[in-house]
Scaffold this motif. Sequence first.
Motif, short mmCIF file in Angstrom:
data_model
loop_
_atom_site.label_atom_id
_atom_site.label_comp_id
_atom_site.label_asym_id
_atom_site.label_seq_id
_atom_site.Cartn_x
_atom_site.Cartn_y
_atom_site.Cartn_z
N TYR A 10 39.58 -5.43 18.29
CA TYR A 10 38.98 -4.39 19.12
C TYR A 10 39.94 -3.21 19.26
O TYR A 10 39.56 -2.04 19.10
CB TYR A 10 38.64 -4.97 20.48
CG TYR A 10 38.10 -3.96 21.48
CD1 TYR A 10 36.92 -3.27 21.23
CD2 TYR A 10 38.77 -3.73 22.68
CE1 TYR A 10 36.42 -2.35 22.15
CE2 TYR A 10 38.29 -2.82 23.60
CZ TYR A 10 37.11 -2.13 23.33
OH TYR A 10 36.63 -1.22 24.24
N ILE A 14 39.61 0.70 17.94
CA ILE A 14 39.75 1.85 18.84
C ILE A 14 40.69 2.88 18.23
O ILE A 14 40.37 4.08 18.15
CB ILE A 14 40.27 1.40 20.22
CG1 ILE A 14 39.15 0.77 21.02
CG2 ILE A 14 40.85 2.58 20.98
CD1 ILE A 14 39.58 0.27 22.39
N SER A 17 39.44 4.78 15.31
CA SER A 17 38.41 5.77 15.63
C SER A 17 38.98 7.05 16.22
O SER A 17 38.32 8.09 16.20
CB SER A 17 37.38 5.16 16.60
OG SER A 17 37.93 5.00 17.89
N ILE A 18 40.21 6.99 16.77
CA ILE A 18 40.76 8.17 17.45
C ILE A 18 42.02 8.70 16.76
O ILE A 18 42.72 9.54 17.33
CB ILE A 18 41.08 7.87 18.93
CG1 ILE A 18 42.18 6.79 19.03
CG2 ILE A 18 39.84 7.48 19.69
CD1 ILE A 18 42.72 6.61 20.43
N TYR A 22 44.62 11.37 18.38
CA TYR A 22 45.59 10.58 19.14
C TYR A 22 46.70 11.44 19.74
O TYR A 22 47.06 11.26 20.91
CB TYR A 22 46.18 9.50 18.23
CG TYR A 22 47.19 8.61 18.93
CD1 TYR A 22 46.78 7.62 19.80
CD2 TYR A 22 48.56 8.77 18.71
CE1 TYR A 22 47.69 6.80 20.45
CE2 TYR A 22 49.48 7.95 19.36
CZ TYR A 22 49.04 6.98 20.22
OH TYR A 22 49.95 6.18 20.87
N ASN A 131 48.81 -1.88 25.14
CA ASN A 131 47.70 -2.21 24.24
C ASN A 131 47.93 -3.49 23.44
O ASN A 131 47.15 -3.80 22.54
CB ASN A 131 47.46 -1.04 23.27
CG ASN A 131 46.98 0.20 24.00
OD1 ASN A 131 46.00 0.15 24.74
ND2 ASN A 131 47.67 1.32 23.80
N ARG A 186 33.54 10.22 22.02
CA ARG A 186 34.39 9.04 22.13
C ARG A 186 34.58 8.67 23.60
O ARG A 186 35.63 8.24 24.01
CB ARG A 186 35.76 9.30 21.48
CG ARG A 186 35.74 9.41 19.96
CD ARG A 186 35.58 8.06 19.31
NE ARG A 186 35.64 8.14 17.86
CZ ARG A 186 34.61 8.35 17.07
NH1 ARG A 186 33.41 8.50 17.60
NH2 ARG A 186 34.74 8.41 15.75
N GLU A 188 33.46 6.22 25.60
CA GLU A 188 33.80 4.83 25.91
C GLU A 188 35.25 4.51 25.55
O GLU A 188 35.97 3.85 26.30
CB GLU A 188 32.87 3.87 25.17
CG GLU A 188 33.14 2.41 25.47
CD GLU A 188 32.22 1.47 24.70
OE1 GLU A 188 32.46 0.26 24.74
OE2 GLU A 188 31.26 1.96 24.06
N THR A 189 35.68 5.02 24.41
CA THR A 189 37.05 4.79 23.96
C THR A 189 38.06 5.41 24.90
O THR A 189 39.04 4.78 25.31
CB THR A 189 37.25 5.34 22.54
OG1 THR A 189 36.39 4.64 21.65
CG2 THR A 189 38.69 5.16 22.09
N TYR A 190 37.83 6.66 25.28
CA TYR A 190 38.77 7.34 26.17
C TYR A 190 38.75 6.73 27.56
O TYR A 190 39.79 6.68 28.23
CB TYR A 190 38.43 8.83 26.21
CG TYR A 190 39.06 9.62 25.08
CD1 TYR A 190 39.76 10.79 25.33
CD2 TYR A 190 39.00 9.18 23.76
CE1 TYR A 190 40.35 11.53 24.30
CE2 TYR A 190 39.57 9.88 22.74
CZ TYR A 190 40.25 11.05 23.00
OH TYR A 190 40.83 11.75 21.98
N ARG A 192 38.27 3.58 28.13
CA ARG A 192 39.04 2.34 27.98
C ARG A 192 40.53 2.62 28.04
O ARG A 192 41.29 1.88 28.68
CB ARG A 192 38.67 1.68 26.65
CG ARG A 192 39.15 0.22 26.51
CD ARG A 192 40.52 0.11 25.91
NE ARG A 192 40.96 -1.27 25.82
CZ ARG A 192 42.20 -1.63 25.57
NH1 ARG A 192 43.14 -0.71 25.42
NH2 ARG A 192 42.54 -2.91 25.49
#
Length: 235
Positions: A10, A14, A17-18, A22, A131, A186, A188-190, A192
């Motif tokens: 997961y 993430i 995707s960024i 980043y 992380n 993004r 949901e990613t940010y 998180r």
Amino acid sequence: MKQLQNERDYINAIFSSIVHHYDLMNTLLSLNQDKYWRRFAISKTELDRGGIALDVCCGTGGMLPGLARSVSSQGNVVGIDFNKKMLKKAVENLPEKNLTHCIKLVQGEATNLPFGEDLYDCATISFGLRNIPNMRKTISEMKRVVKPGGKVVSLEFSTPMNPLIRQTYYQYLNYWVPLLGKIINREETYQRLSDSIMSFPHQRKIGELFKKAGLDNTLYFELTGGIATVHVGTA
């Protein structure tokens, strides 16, 4: 074990995707203080010219040029990350071509570093510890590969002690950072990543993990009102 693998996959997804956002994300999350924080963390490595440094979870390579300048052309810097896209971006982010010959990038796991014992003068990690599912194992691995007397240094977001600073910063994380994520699709990613900062253990607890890993003279330095903390231990 399966749960840890799922968490790893997961997190890998993430960061894949960024990867192109980043560096901007770190600038925003740090209120444009990330470069100063990195310089401070590198100063705590006590690296000399000709030294050998390891940067764990090197990501897009934010720590690598500073470490390379510390050891000069006579030394070596190794950056390791488990995400291929991050490593590719790190290569693109090395503008000082005179430093690239002393920097090597390796794909690998922070909890199982593919190096022998007592190899490095220091091991650093920046914005990566929160992380990793097994933080204690990561710190122990960093200690294992550092020479006796060398430094293990972590730079990470932390808990501001001042209630006003903490409340203001957490409001920023809860609203403005996810809003940016929404703009670039993004959200949901940010969210998180913002949540991972607010749920990260207090800096005192990270200091305890350093001690449990066998590191001596463990200290921590709160930066920018405690928004970030640098932990230092001696192997």
